[in-house]
Motif scaffolding. Structure first.
Motif, short mmCIF file in Angstrom:
data_model
loop_
_atom_site.label_atom_id
_atom_site.label_comp_id
_atom_site.label_asym_id
_atom_site.label_seq_id
_atom_site.Cartn_x
_atom_site.Cartn_y
_atom_site.Cartn_z
N MET A 120 0.82 -1.21 0.00
CA MET A 120 0.00 0.00 0.00
C MET A 120 0.86 1.26 0.00
SD MET A 120 -3.06 -0.93 -0.36
CE MET A 120 -3.76 0.71 -0.19
N LYS A 121 2.08 1.16 0.54
CA LYS A 121 2.99 2.32 0.53
C LYS A 121 3.42 2.68 -0.89
CE LYS A 121 4.88 1.86 5.21
NZ LYS A 121 6.09 1.57 6.03
N THR A 122 3.37 1.68 -1.80
CA THR A 122 3.72 1.96 -3.20
C THR A 122 2.55 2.60 -3.95
OG1 THR A 122 2.97 -0.20 -4.03
CG2 THR A 122 5.23 -0.05 -3.18
N ILE A 123 1.35 2.52 -3.36
CA ILE A 123 0.15 3.09 -3.97
C ILE A 123 -0.12 4.50 -3.45
CG2 ILE A 123 -2.37 2.85 -4.20
CD1 ILE A 123 -0.96 0.83 -5.86
N THR A 124 0.03 4.66 -2.13
CA THR A 124 -0.33 5.93 -1.50
C THR A 124 0.51 6.15 -0.24
OG1 THR A 124 -2.14 7.15 -0.45
CG2 THR A 124 -2.17 4.76 -0.22
N GLU A 125 0.68 7.40 0.12
CA GLU A 125 1.35 7.75 1.37
C GLU A 125 0.39 7.77 2.54
OE1 GLU A 125 3.25 11.47 0.72
OE2 GLU A 125 4.70 10.68 -0.74
N LEU A 126 -0.89 7.66 2.25
CA LEU A 126 -1.90 7.70 3.30
C LEU A 126 -1.98 6.38 4.06
CD1 LEU A 126 -4.80 9.46 1.33
CD2 LEU A 126 -3.30 10.51 3.05
N ASN A 127 -2.50 6.45 5.26
CA ASN A 127 -2.82 5.25 6.01
C ASN A 127 -3.88 4.45 5.24
OD1 ASN A 127 -4.88 3.93 8.05
ND2 ASN A 127 -2.92 4.04 9.13
N PRO A 128 -3.75 3.11 5.17
CA PRO A 128 -4.70 2.31 4.39
C PRO A 128 -6.16 2.57 4.75
CG PRO A 128 -2.83 0.96 5.00
CD PRO A 128 -2.66 2.28 5.71
#
Length: 461
Positions: free
Chosen positions: A246-254
């Motif tokens: 998920m860190k590769t998709i977004t910097e936000l918390n999942p």
């Protein structure tokens, strides 16, 4: 000449412009005053631009979800995508595709004027996609030049008139005789869903007519319901994919990412609904001018999303059931050694959601669930069967997503392999006979009834 062809293609591949032009011609035919001419022309354009903007929000939020599912469940395969394969094909067949598109629209208008198939296909981007498919398969069948364009244009124009007619009896039931037809090349899937639902379900018990108790009153708002369901789907998939991915998709918390994407998706759906109301409010009344003065009894064939307002809950149910069917189809394909078709979230939402509406209106809740699930399985198998033919054309690892594209590609590809070019001519003859056959039967009608604006607005609420 090339610049003019490109300019005309830009216009005719844009449904917003097509709707505006048709509305303008209809209002002129009705001799409407300038103020109505202006608003009646602009509102269908604005409505479709709003619909497109909503669809863009939906697509932008669905695309990462497909990647998350692929990573989380460790699935590798082909994701059907119309836009991706068309962008590749355009590099090789740009002029042929543009020429087929323009000729196809002209032939569609001629058919509507002089035959009993009175449907004018207004979903320009889907006409563009089918023009691209025809240019590719006809080139593979060793056609070239103007002959390729002539055959492709006839195929496109004919199918643009015939496909709405095939299931208009279903469309009239879905819209309560709303004066519109299905103008989307997933139409065979929608009609099949209606056919199945009518036989396995009970239309008296439908999602469209379901009364929700006060305790669950918040679910009466389709936007809220859609948002809640999509947040749950995003959250489950994000948890399965894991924090590192998920860190590769977004910097936000999942969790925050899931909430934002799910609610943004719901906003996109709400924008689509409002765009649809703008389109219906002015396009159909303006079309009466076309129908009365220029092309008698003509009917606008419009995008599948226009039908979402007739059973909003069924859109969400149809999407989910179609996606589950796509997963089942994917595993079956893997089991029999065929190429894995990973369910594309975009086609399953728009095609599955529309199938859900048609099935719900014809077969109620049970029909909606069963028919959408079966449709989802077919959305896995048809692109898989089309994939080998497209691979031979140089479109490896890419395939069309929607029902009609796959059917046409499979039929033309297989018939040409078995019988050569004579099969293509035979298809043209069959389409020509289909267009002329109603003249042999005075009682045959392949048009639907129109309604007043007040009746239409009531039926779309």
């Amino acid at each position: 000449m090339q610049a003019l062809l490109s300019f005309l293609t830009d216009i005719f591949s844009q449904p917003a412009f097509l709707m505006g032009i048709i509305a303008f011609v209809g209002l002129v035919a009705l001799r409407s005053p300038f103020n109505k001419l202006l608003t009646g022309t602009l509102k269908p354009i604005l409505g479709y631009l709003m619909l497109s903007a909503g669809a863009g929000v939906i697509v932008s939020n669905l695309n990462p979800l497909g990647d998350i599912i692929e990573a989380g469940f460790n699935i590798r395969g082909v994701i059907p995508n119309n836009e991706a394969i068309v962008s590749v094909a355009q590099q090789m067949l740009g002029v042929e595709t543009m020429s087929i598109l323009l000729l196809g629209f002209i032939i569609n208008l001629i058919i509507a004027r002089f035959t009993k198939y009175k449907y004018i296909f207004l979903t320009g981007h889907h006409s563009f996609f089918l023009a691209c498919l025809f240019s590719a398969v006809l080139q593979a069948a060793h056609f070239s030049g103007w002959w390729l364009i002539a055959i492709g244009g006839f195929l496109l124009g004919s199918w643009s008139a015939i496909s709405p007619a095939i299931g208009q009896r279903y469309t009239k039931q879905v819209t309560d005789d709303g004066g519109i037809a299905m103008g989307h090349f997933g139409s065979l899937g929608y009609y099949l869903s209606a056919f199945i639902a009518k036989r396995v379900g009970n239309k008296a018990d439908s999602f469209a007519d379901t009364e929700i108790s006060e305790k669950w009153g918040f679910l009466r708002d389709t936007t809220v319901t859609t948002g809640i369901i999509m947040v749950i789907i995003y959250l489950i998939c994000s948890l399965v994919a894991g924090t590192q991915y998920m860190k590769t998709i977004t910097e936000l918390n999942p969790l925050i990412f899931s909430i934002l994407c799910g609610l943004q998706f719901a906003v996109g759906v709400a924008i689509v609904y409002n765009g649809v109301r703008l389109i219906l409010g002015d396009l159909v009344p303006a079309f009466q001018g076309i129908s009365q003065k220029i092309i008698p009894d003509s009917i606008p064939a419009v995008d599948c999303a226009v039908f979402f307002t007739f059973s909003p809950t069924a859109v969400v149910v149809g999407f989910i059931c179609s996606f589950i069917g796509g997963l089942v189809g994917m595993f079956i394909l893997g089991g029999v050694g065929m190429a894995l078709i990973i369910p594309g979230m975009v086609p399953h939402f728009f095609c599955g959601g529309t199938s859900g509406v048609f099935a719900d209106k014809l077969g109620g809740k049970r029909g909606c669930i069963i028919a959408s699930f079966i449709g989802g399985i077919l959305l896995a198998f048809l692109p898989a069967l089309l994939l080998p033919a497209l691979g031979e054309l140089g479109f490896q690892n890419s395939t069309f997503a929607d029902f009609d594209f796959a059917v046409w590609g499979i039929v033309i590809g297989n018939l040409f392999t078995q019988f050569g070019q004579i099969a293509i001519y035979a298809i043209c003859v069959v389409l020509l006979i289909t267009l002329l056959l109603p003249f042999c039967f005075k009682s045959v009608k392949v048009v639907g009834d129109t309604k007043t604006l007040d009746e239409l607005n009531k039926s779309s609420k």
